[in-house]
Design a protein around this motif. Structure first.
Motif, PDB file in Angstrom:
ATOM      1  N   UNK A  83      -0.944  -5.026  -2.350  1.00 17.07           N
ATOM      2  CA  UNK A  83       0.046  -4.073  -2.867  1.00 17.07           C
ATOM      3  C   UNK A  83      -0.622  -2.733  -3.137  1.00 17.07           C
ATOM      4  N   UNK A  84      -0.087  -1.661  -2.570  1.00 15.29           N
ATOM      5  CA  UNK A  84      -0.700  -0.337  -2.688  1.00 15.29           C
ATOM      6  C   UNK A  84       0.329   0.696  -3.155  1.00 15.29           C
ATOM      7  N   UNK A  85      -0.076   1.521  -4.110  1.00 16.58           N
ATOM      8  CA  UNK A  85       0.728   2.639  -4.574  1.00 16.58           C
ATOM      9  C   UNK A  85      -0.104   3.905  -4.516  1.00 16.58           C
TER      10      UNK A  85
ATOM     11  N   UNK B 275      -0.187   5.152  -9.750  1.00 18.10           N
ATOM     12  CA  UNK B 275      -1.063   3.991  -9.928  1.00 18.10           C
ATOM     13  C   UNK B 275      -0.846   3.297 -11.270  1.00 18.10           C
ATOM     14  N   UNK B 276      -0.311   4.029 -12.253  1.00 17.36           N
ATOM     15  CA  UNK B 276      -0.061   3.424 -13.559  1.00 17.36           C
ATOM     16  C   UNK B 276       0.964   2.293 -13.465  1.00 17.36           C
ATOM     17  N   UNK B 277       1.789   2.312 -12.421  1.00 16.76           N
ATOM     18  CA  UNK B 277       2.805   1.269 -12.241  1.00 16.76           C
ATOM     19  C   UNK B 277       2.278   0.067 -11.479  1.00 16.76           C
ATOM     20  N   UNK B 278       1.052   0.142 -11.000  1.00 14.78           N
ATOM     21  CA  UNK B 278       0.504  -0.934 -10.163  1.00 14.78           C
ATOM     22  C   UNK B 278       0.463  -2.290 -10.876  1.00 14.78           C
ATOM     23  N   UNK B 279       0.089  -2.373 -12.148  1.00 12.88           N
ATOM     24  CA  UNK B 279       0.079  -3.687 -12.813  1.00 12.88           C
ATOM     25  C   UNK B 279       1.454  -4.365 -12.832  1.00 12.88           C
ATOM     26  N   UNK B 280       2.526  -3.572 -12.807  1.00  9.65           N
ATOM     27  CA  UNK B 280       3.877  -4.143 -12.794  1.00  9.65           C
ATOM     28  C   UNK B 280       4.316  -4.463 -11.372  1.00  9.65           C
ATOM     29  N   UNK B 281       3.997  -3.569 -10.451  1.00  9.51           N
ATOM     30  CA  UNK B 281       4.473  -3.717  -9.076  1.00  9.51           C
ATOM     31  C   UNK B 281       3.691  -4.782  -8.313  1.00  9.51           C
ATOM     32  N   UNK B 282       2.387  -4.924  -8.602  1.00 11.18           N
ATOM     33  CA  UNK B 282       1.548  -5.851  -7.833  1.00 11.18           C
ATOM     34  C   UNK B 282       2.065  -7.289  -7.853  1.00 11.18           C
ATOM     35  N   UNK B 283       2.327  -7.895  -9.020  1.00 12.72           N
ATOM     36  CA  UNK B 283       2.848  -9.275  -8.982  1.00 12.72           C
ATOM     37  C   UNK B 283       4.208  -9.385  -8.311  1.00 12.72           C
ATOM     38  N   UNK B 284       5.046  -8.369  -8.487  1.00 11.10           N
ATOM     39  CA  UNK B 284       6.351  -8.374  -7.806  1.00 11.10           C
ATOM     40  C   UNK B 284       6.149  -8.323  -6.290  1.00 11.10           C
TER      41      UNK B 284
END
Length: 450
Positions: free
Chosen positions: A278-280, A285-294
């Motif tokens: 998962x790449x943003x 990048x601050x949203x990566x911890x939320x987006x990565x598992x999704x």
């Protein structure tokens, strides 16, 4: 230095600087919406100044023209001509005072925006520097030109005409840069103004060609304006036009022709930061911890497809506000445009958005409504979700009784098929979406109408 201090006190220099700060800040707050994302990226913040600069630019030029008429209004032109002190020294001191203060005010305005982004937790990079340099040069050179015009055309109508003319040039340039698609050609002459209406994005900036061309032009214009200000003879005034002439030729040769080459992705803010598959972009990048598992959950659900996608990536395209979303069989794109924006959604909402279309975005362009395409997105998202649920990007389809009926009917026909047939239909619909085939035909496939 004594002469400079005197000019700072007696001229409109300090008032001009205050005008830049106050009017620039006021217009920025007035014409930018509360949903604007310029506060997330320092480059976007400084780029956002380009629209209010149309108004600030006109006001500064008008004030500079008024200042340039000072000798004529005081009837001391002949007196200063008869003094032993060279005229270019006195006029150069005046120009340094007014243009210098305006340049400092412009730089402070840009610095204030960058500080706002920094203190607000946004992304700060050196990408704003070319934009700030261009804005400062545009204001300073325009002040010098205004002083020269005021000195040689000391008429009561000169100030209002200069102010209105500058504003008309700015608005005309803004209209000349309005396009419908990335491939549209734009007027290079419009790029000789500092005015630009940027899209509501924190991922775009002006291209190097635009920055370099504008810096060359405004530098040449400033040199010409200063030489014109201090020139005493007709020959000197004609010679003073040479720098601007050379600058405009060079600038136009550098400037791009297509709109897609005017705005480009911010190479720093748009650089991808990854957590596994998962790449943003860096700015998000601050949203990566939320987006990565999704994202990983979405890839797992889509793994039942043949040739399933293997990564989730943010769409950082600079032209996303004008074109249909990107599509790739190997990538599930997280859109950077649209309302509400996917990265502002909850985890469950984002999961449904990425599953819709079997990981492929619709083919409709921005600000368009495709009923069949919306139904396709609902049905495909429902297949991987196990049931229908509201898509945050398609609330009208869910809340409108007629459109909701279309969704429910398509879902009933789709679920009436055997499990393997449902998968085959979704696979076929995905292939059609990749090829951007007509949405009605895609819907017919899902409903087993063909």
């Amino acid at each position: 230095m004594t002469g400079l201090r005197i000019e700072l006190r007696r001229s409109t220099a300090l008032w001009a600087g205050l005008l830049v700060l106050v009017s620039g800040t006021g217009m920025l707050l007035l014409i930018t919406s509360a949903s604007s994302r310029w506060t997330a990226n320092s480059t976007s913040a400084v780029l956002e100044l380009r629209l209010p600069l149309a108004y600030v630019w006109a006001l500064v030029v008008g004030l500079a023209v008024l200042q340039g008429m000072r000798d004529s209004r005081a009837r001391v032109t002949e007196l200063f001509t008869a003094t032993s002190r060279p005229g270019w020294v006195r006029l150069g001191t005046l120009a340094s005072a007014v243009a210098g203060v305006v340049a400092v005010a412009g730089a402070l305005l840009c610095a204030g925006l960058v500080a706002t982004v920094a203190f607000g937790g946004g992304f700060v990079s050196i990408g704003f520097v070319p934009l700030m340099v261009t804005a400062v040069l545009a204001l300073a050179s325009s002040v010098l030109l205004g002083l020269a015009v005021g000195r040689f055309l000391p008429h009561p109508l000169t100030v209002p005409v200069a102010l209105v003319a500058t504003f008309m040039v700015a608005t005309s340039a803004g209209r000349a840069l309005e396009v419908q698609s990335p491939g549209d050609e734009i007027s290079r002459l419009a790029l000789l103004t500092p005015v630009l209406d940027p899209p509501d994005s924190d991922l775009v900036t002006t291209s190097t060609a635009v920055d370099l061309g504008q810096i060359v032009w405004f530098t040449g214009l400033g040199v010409t304006a200063f030489l014109l200000l201090v020139a005493r003879t007709h020959l000197g005034r004609l010679a003073s036009l040479v720098p601007a002439g050379l600058a405009v030729v060079l600038a136009l040769s550098i400037m791009p022709v297509k709109y897609s080459e005017v705005l480009v992705t911010d190479s720093i803010a748009g650089k991808l930061v990854c957590d596994g598959e998962v790449c943003l972009s860096q700015v998000h990048a601050v949203s990566l911890p939320v987006v990565a598992p999704v994202g990983r959950d979405v890839l797992a659900k889509l793994s039942v497809l043949p040739d399933a996608p293997s990564e989730v990536r943010e769409d950082t395209s600079a032209m996303a506000h004008l074109t249909a979303p990107q599509r790739d069989r190997r990538i599930v794109y997280v859109q950077s445009q649209g309302f509400p924006r996917p990265l502002s959604m909850t985890g469950d909402q984002l999961r449904l958005e990425l599953l819709a279309g079997a990981g492929i975005a619709g083919c409709a362009g921005p600000n368009t409504f495709d009923t069949s395409g919306g139904v396709v997105r609902y049905v495909t998202a429902g297949y991987f979700n196990g049931e229908l649920a509201e898509l945050a990007s398609e609330p009208l389809m869910w809340n409108n009784s007629r459109l909701r009926g279309d969704v429910d009917e398509a879902w009933r026909q789709f679920r009436g098929q055997p499990a393997q047939e449902q998968l085959n239909r979704v696979v076929q619909a995905r292939q059609m979406l990749l090829a951007c085939e007509d949405s009605e035909r895609v819907l017919d496939v899902l409903k087993a109408s063909r």
